[in-house]
Design a protein around this motif. Structure first.
Motif, PDB file in Angstrom:
ATOM      1  N   GLN A 430       0.832  -1.206   0.000  1.00 39.88           N
ATOM      2  CA  GLN A 430       0.000   0.000   0.000  1.00 39.88           C
ATOM      3  C   GLN A 430       0.870   1.260   0.000  1.00 39.88           C
ATOM      4  O   GLN A 430       0.561   2.254  -0.673  1.00 39.88           O
ATOM      5  CB  GLN A 430      -0.940  -0.006   1.206  1.00 39.88           C
ATOM      6  CG  GLN A 430      -2.062  -1.026   1.080  1.00 39.88           C
ATOM      7  CD  GLN A 430      -2.910  -1.121   2.346  1.00 39.88           C
ATOM      8  OE1 GLN A 430      -2.384  -1.122   3.460  1.00 39.88           O
ATOM      9  NE2 GLN A 430      -4.224  -1.192   2.174  1.00 39.88           N
ATOM     10  N   ASP A 502      -5.201  -1.713  -3.402  1.00 34.59           N
ATOM     11  CA  ASP A 502      -6.471  -2.282  -2.946  1.00 34.59           C
ATOM     12  C   ASP A 502      -6.264  -3.610  -2.226  1.00 34.59           C
ATOM     13  O   ASP A 502      -5.409  -4.416  -2.603  1.00 34.59           O
ATOM     14  CB  ASP A 502      -7.400  -2.506  -4.143  1.00 34.59           C
ATOM     15  CG  ASP A 502      -7.592  -1.249  -4.965  1.00 34.59           C
ATOM     16  OD1 ASP A 502      -8.322  -0.372  -4.528  1.00 34.59           O
ATOM     17  OD2 ASP A 502      -6.973  -1.170  -6.057  1.00 34.59           O
ATOM     18  N   ASP A 561     -17.061  -2.468   6.868  1.00 32.91           N
ATOM     19  CA  ASP A 561     -17.756  -1.817   5.763  1.00 32.91           C
ATOM     20  C   ASP A 561     -17.106  -2.179   4.417  1.00 32.91           C
ATOM     21  O   ASP A 561     -16.523  -1.326   3.750  1.00 32.91           O
ATOM     22  CB  ASP A 561     -17.729  -0.297   5.976  1.00 32.91           C
ATOM     23  CG  ASP A 561     -18.596   0.438   4.951  1.00 32.91           C
ATOM     24  OD1 ASP A 561     -19.537  -0.194   4.426  1.00 32.91           O
ATOM     25  OD2 ASP A 561     -18.320   1.622   4.678  1.00 32.91           O
ATOM     26  N   PRO A 562     -17.185  -3.449   4.029  1.00 30.87           N
ATOM     27  CA  PRO A 562     -16.580  -3.836   2.755  1.00 30.87           C
ATOM     28  C   PRO A 562     -17.373  -3.277   1.573  1.00 30.87           C
ATOM     29  O   PRO A 562     -18.574  -3.023   1.667  1.00 30.87           O
ATOM     30  CB  PRO A 562     -16.650  -5.359   2.785  1.00 30.87           C
ATOM     31  CG  PRO A 562     -17.839  -5.665   3.631  1.00 30.87           C
ATOM     32  CD  PRO A 562     -17.859  -4.582   4.680  1.00 30.87           C
ATOM     33  N   GLN A 563     -16.679  -3.099   0.470  1.00 24.34           N
ATOM     34  CA  GLN A 563     -17.292  -2.569  -0.746  1.00 24.34           C
ATOM     35  C   GLN A 563     -17.445  -3.695  -1.762  1.00 24.34           C
ATOM     36  O   GLN A 563     -16.544  -4.501  -1.943  1.00 24.34           O
ATOM     37  CB  GLN A 563     -16.409  -1.455  -1.316  1.00 24.34           C
ATOM     38  CG  GLN A 563     -16.948  -0.801  -2.572  1.00 24.34           C
ATOM     39  CD  GLN A 563     -15.999   0.286  -3.067  1.00 24.34           C
ATOM     40  OE1 GLN A 563     -15.128   0.742  -2.331  1.00 24.34           O
ATOM     41  NE2 GLN A 563     -16.161   0.677  -4.314  1.00 24.34           N
ATOM     42  N   THR A 565     -17.895  -5.577  -5.503  1.00 27.08           N
ATOM     43  CA  THR A 565     -17.173  -5.482  -6.778  1.00 27.08           C
ATOM     44  C   THR A 565     -18.034  -6.099  -7.877  1.00 27.08           C
ATOM     45  O   THR A 565     -19.188  -6.485  -7.649  1.00 27.08           O
ATOM     46  CB  THR A 565     -15.829  -6.226  -6.716  1.00 27.08           C
ATOM     47  OG1 THR A 565     -16.086  -7.640  -6.573  1.00 27.08           O
ATOM     48  CG2 THR A 565     -14.990  -5.759  -5.535  1.00 27.08           C
ATOM     49  N   LYS A 572     -14.107  -5.638  -1.612  1.00 23.66           N
ATOM     50  CA  LYS A 572     -12.981  -4.722  -1.451  1.00 23.66           C
ATOM     51  C   LYS A 572     -13.007  -4.174  -0.030  1.00 23.66           C
ATOM     52  O   LYS A 572     -14.010  -3.613   0.409  1.00 23.66           O
ATOM     53  CB  LYS A 572     -13.068  -3.591  -2.474  1.00 23.66           C
ATOM     54  CG  LYS A 572     -11.894  -2.638  -2.448  1.00 23.66           C
ATOM     55  CD  LYS A 572     -12.045  -1.591  -3.551  1.00 23.66           C
ATOM     56  CE  LYS A 572     -10.931  -0.570  -3.500  1.00 23.66           C
ATOM     57  NZ  LYS A 572     -11.084   0.473  -4.549  1.00 23.66           N
ATOM     58  N   ALA A 573     -11.904  -4.375   0.697  1.00 24.20           N
ATOM     59  CA  ALA A 573     -11.843  -3.937   2.093  1.00 24.20           C
ATOM     60  C   ALA A 573     -11.533  -2.449   2.172  1.00 24.20           C
ATOM     61  O   ALA A 573     -10.829  -1.895   1.339  1.00 24.20           O
ATOM     62  CB  ALA A 573     -10.785  -4.742   2.834  1.00 24.20           C
ATOM     63  N   ARG A 574     -12.075  -1.822   3.201  1.00 26.95           N
ATOM     64  CA  ARG A 574     -11.758  -0.409   3.489  1.00 26.95           C
ATOM     65  C   ARG A 574     -10.912  -0.413   4.761  1.00 26.95           C
ATOM     66  O   ARG A 574     -11.447  -0.521   5.862  1.00 26.95           O
ATOM     67  CB  ARG A 574     -13.045   0.398   3.701  1.00 26.95           C
ATOM     68  CG  ARG A 574     -14.019   0.382   2.530  1.00 26.95           C
ATOM     69  CD  ARG A 574     -15.299   1.090   2.950  1.00 26.95           C
ATOM     70  NE  ARG A 574     -16.356   0.966   1.959  1.00 26.95           N
ATOM     71  CZ  ARG A 574     -16.625   1.874   1.027  1.00 26.95           C
ATOM     72  NH1 ARG A 574     -15.889   2.964   0.936  1.00 26.95           N
ATOM     73  NH2 ARG A 574     -17.621   1.701   0.182  1.00 26.95           N
ATOM     74  N   GLU A 575      -9.604  -0.266   4.611  1.00 31.64           N
ATOM     75  CA  GLU A 575      -8.719  -0.398   5.757  1.00 31.64           C
ATOM     76  C   GLU A 575      -7.637   0.678   5.745  1.00 31.64           C
ATOM     77  O   GLU A 575      -7.336   1.255   4.694  1.00 31.64           O
ATOM     78  CB  GLU A 575      -8.097  -1.804   5.775  1.00 31.64           C
ATOM     79  CG  GLU A 575      -9.152  -2.886   5.975  1.00 31.64           C
ATOM     80  CD  GLU A 575      -8.594  -4.298   5.853  1.00 31.64           C
ATOM     81  OE1 GLU A 575      -7.403  -4.432   5.563  1.00 31.64           O
ATOM     82  OE2 GLU A 575      -9.363  -5.235   6.054  1.00 31.64           O
ATOM     83  N   SER A 577      -4.029   2.555   5.864  1.00 32.88           N
ATOM     84  CA  SER A 577      -2.715   2.335   5.270  1.00 32.88           C
ATOM     85  C   SER A 577      -1.769   3.405   5.790  1.00 32.88           C
ATOM     86  O   SER A 577      -2.200   4.397   6.402  1.00 32.88           O
ATOM     87  CB  SER A 577      -2.800   2.392   3.744  1.00 32.88           C
ATOM     88  OG  SER A 577      -3.261   3.663   3.319  1.00 32.88           O
TER      89      SER A 577
END
Length: 651
Positions: A430, A502, A561-563, A565, A572-575, A577
């Motif tokens: 990342q 991502d 709160d994954p997104q 696809t 897609k993870a929201r994490e 970085s």
């Protein structure tokens, strides 16, 4: 006496068959006239005897020409029975024609009666021998029930009838339209009749022959069969049977995929082709479970060339050999490059990527066994963190377009060094994605794969074959499971979605309780679990306790709160970085601690980094513990400590 004839050499059996027919044909001729005249007939006319002789000679000749004596009686087929009918029909015509031409005093209806008698004697004698042999074999063969009365089930029954091991006694099918019918002499029953069939025939084994039924349907069937005192096995996939890779009678144990009941989703070929077709693709750790499966699936999408990068000489040899066979069989125009090396050598990686013009990298090289990494902290960090960093830096310098890291669910709120090192590797990529934009970095995170090295399923199978016990670390431990092919396929698709930095998470389905999985495997092997409630059982389940760094459960997401696809099983993870400068500073401190083998410091740095790392055990590195028992720390460790303290004070 009968067994003596069965064991005669083949040519002697043929001579014996000819002699039997040489007696049966004249007997049938004589009886046909006796039946027609309704009295005992004594041939007193040489023309009748001459007609008998002509009929006998031509009949035996016709039987020989039809191959009747080449047919093995115990395997008598419909073609052989047709040959018998044809031969007897020709024989009846010869009898009629010869008696007419010789003007022998033979009743006109006698040839018709002879046809029936000859068919009975010639065909019946063979059927009797066949029935005797099959009956003798049935007594020695193991009785089985076939679940599925479709094409697969009927083909399986045919194969088993001819084999030496199993004797089908009934079909079971949940299709009501088939229930009550008789196929191959076997009746089709409802699944509800299984307990009665098991008791009636003393059956210990059930064979699943349900063709290409989805895993969800197989799972429902197995759930019904599990409580029954019967071993459940299955037949190979019909595609493998048709292609010649397997035989339908090759019985095997139930696949764990059937227990999980997870149906695969057709891949999005557009996602797969974008970064593979006509590209130069490199797979690190190409000889491992995931790496080798990635290579197989990459081949299907016809890259320009495929670079296999692997540290283990044997694994590289085995994978290269298998892939070359696939290329030859499928007539693929793919150049495969087997290259040995370590991901901890950045210059070597850069030279390889530049030399072959690599465009896409799938980084699967990693130390992944939790207890082993706990016992070898520095090597685990070196390989998983720095190996990923060096491979990524080499990719940037070689102008690689896409770099995909194979991560793990153990990177989420890790309790062990392996998980922490994989989460640190994610942060490295990342940070590099933020530092530059020429190479696109992304990560794919998933849980346990079935059949990989160290997987619990093959271990349980081996333990059951040895009579147990089955070793489970904790009664409440749960894990996600996915098949290797599905995991590799989803990795390839997810890797083509990212924009840069991502983290993708694969939908692993429902978590599985390992203790329940062990019980199911025991029951479906026709055995019982031995415990306090059932002391007379066959297989005991022994709980050994959690290993160093092991958790009761695994997670796939740090946030909630994954997104979504374009793929239903990829999120897609929201994490969080870190900036590259922060990551680089952490890597510098880790490098210095690893260099002097300060395992305590390595773990402290990982704990201080925002990885969510919370160890649940004492430091277990074997060399470090030995050093602490009787040897002083090297002076350079103390120097590192002073350097770190000086940096902290300056900050």
């Amino acid at each position: 006496m009968f067994d003596y004839f069965l064991n005669l050499p083949r040519y002697q059996k043929r001579i014996f068959s000819v002699l039997v027919d040489a007696m049966c044909v004249p007997l049938a001729l004589w009886l046909s006239i006796c039946i027609r005249l309704e009295k005992l007939y004594i041939p007193d006319n040489y023309l009748v005897l001459f007609s008998f002789a002509i009929t006998l000679i031509i009949t035996i000749t016709v039987f020989i020409r039809l191959g009747l004596y080449r047919a093995v009686i115990r395997y008598l087929s419909n073609h052989a029975l047709i040959a018998v009918v044809s031969g007897v029909s020709v024989s009846a015509l010869i009898f009629s024609a010869s008696s007419f031409l010789l003007k022998a005093p033979v009743p006109r209806s006698a040839p018709f009666i002879y046809w029936g008698l000859a068919l009975l004697f010639v065909g019946g004698s063979r059927m009797l021998v066949r029935s005797y042999v099959h009956r003798a074999k049935r007594i020695l063969k193991e009785k089985v029930v076939i679940y599925g009365a479709g094409i697969s089930g009927i083909q399986l029954a045919n194969a088993l009838f001819q084999g030496e091991e199993f004797q089908p006694v009934a079909y079971v099918d949940d299709n009501k339209a088939r229930q009550g019918n008789i196929f191959q002499g076997l009746r089709v029953y409802s699944p509800a009749d299984l307990p009665r069939l098991i008791e009636k025939y003393g059956v210990n084994k059930l064979l699943l022959a349900i063709g290409s039924a989805p895993h969800s349907q197989r799972s429902l069937i197995l759930r019904y069969l599990e409580p029954l005192p019967i071993q459940v096995q299955t037949i190979p996939n019909m595609a493998d049977v048709i292609s010649g890779r397997a035989k339908i009678e090759e019985i095997k144990d139930i696949e764990i995929e059937d227990l999980l009941g997870r149906d695969p989703i057709n891949p999005n070929n557009k996602l797969l082709d974008n970064y593979i077709r006509n590209k130069v693709v490199m797979v690190t750790g190409a000889g491992g479970s995931i790496g080798s499966e990635l290579c197989r699936q990459i081949l299907n999408h016809q890259p320009k060339s495929l670079v296999l990068f692997e540290l283990s000489e044997f694994n590289l040899y085995a994978t290269h050999k298998e892939l070359m066979t696939l290329v030859k069989e499928c007539r693929l125009n793919v150049d495969i490059k087997p290259v040995m090396g370590s991901v901890q050598r950045e210059h070597r990686l850069e030279v390889i990527m530049k030399s072959f013009g690599v465009q896409t990298v799938y980084h699967a090289a990693a130390y992944k066994h939790v207890p082993l990494v706990e016992h070898n902290v520095v090597e685990g960090v070196r390989n998983n963190v720095f190996g990923t960093w060096y491979a990524a830096e080499a990719a940037i310098k070689a102008n690689v377009e896409t770099f995909v890291l194979i991560s793990t669910d153990k990177a989420v709120r890790p309790t062990n060094v392996m998980g922490a090192s994989k989460r640190m590797a994610e942060l490295v990529l990342q940070g590099l994605a933020e530092r530059q934009t020429d190479t696109r970095f992304c990560m794919v995170r998933f849980g346990n794969v079935l059949g990989s090295s160290g997987s619990v399923v093959p271990l349980f199978r081996e333990q059951i074959k040895k009579g147990g016990p089955l070793t489970v670390t904790h009664p409440d431990i749960i894990r996600y499971f996915m098949t290797i092919p599905e995991a590799a396929q989803l990795v390839l698709q997810a890797g083509n979605m990212g924009q840069g930095g991502d983290v993708f998470v694969l939908d692993m389905g429902e978590q599985v309780k390992i203790a329940d999985l062990a019980r199911k495997m025991v029951h479906l092997m026709g055995l019982e679990v031995k415990d306090d409630k059932n002391p007379e059982g066959n297989i005991e389940i022994a709980y050994t306790g959690l290993r160093p760094g092991e958790k009761l459960y695994e997670e796939l997401l740090i946030g909630d709160d994954p997104q979504g696809t374009d793929h239903p099983r990829i999120m897609k993870a929201r994490e969080i970085s870190l900036k590259w400068a922060e990551v680089e500073e952490i890597l510098g401190r880790l490098d210095r601690a690893c260099h002097v083998f300060d395992c305590d410091k390595v773990r402290a740095i990982l704990e201080a980094t925002p990885l969510g790392f919370t160890p649940n055990n004492e430091l277990e590195d074997l060399v470090w513990k030995q050093d602490q028992c009787g040897m002083a720390l090297p002076d350079n460790v103390l120097k590192i400590e002073r350097v770190e303290l000086g940096k902290t004070a300056a900050d």
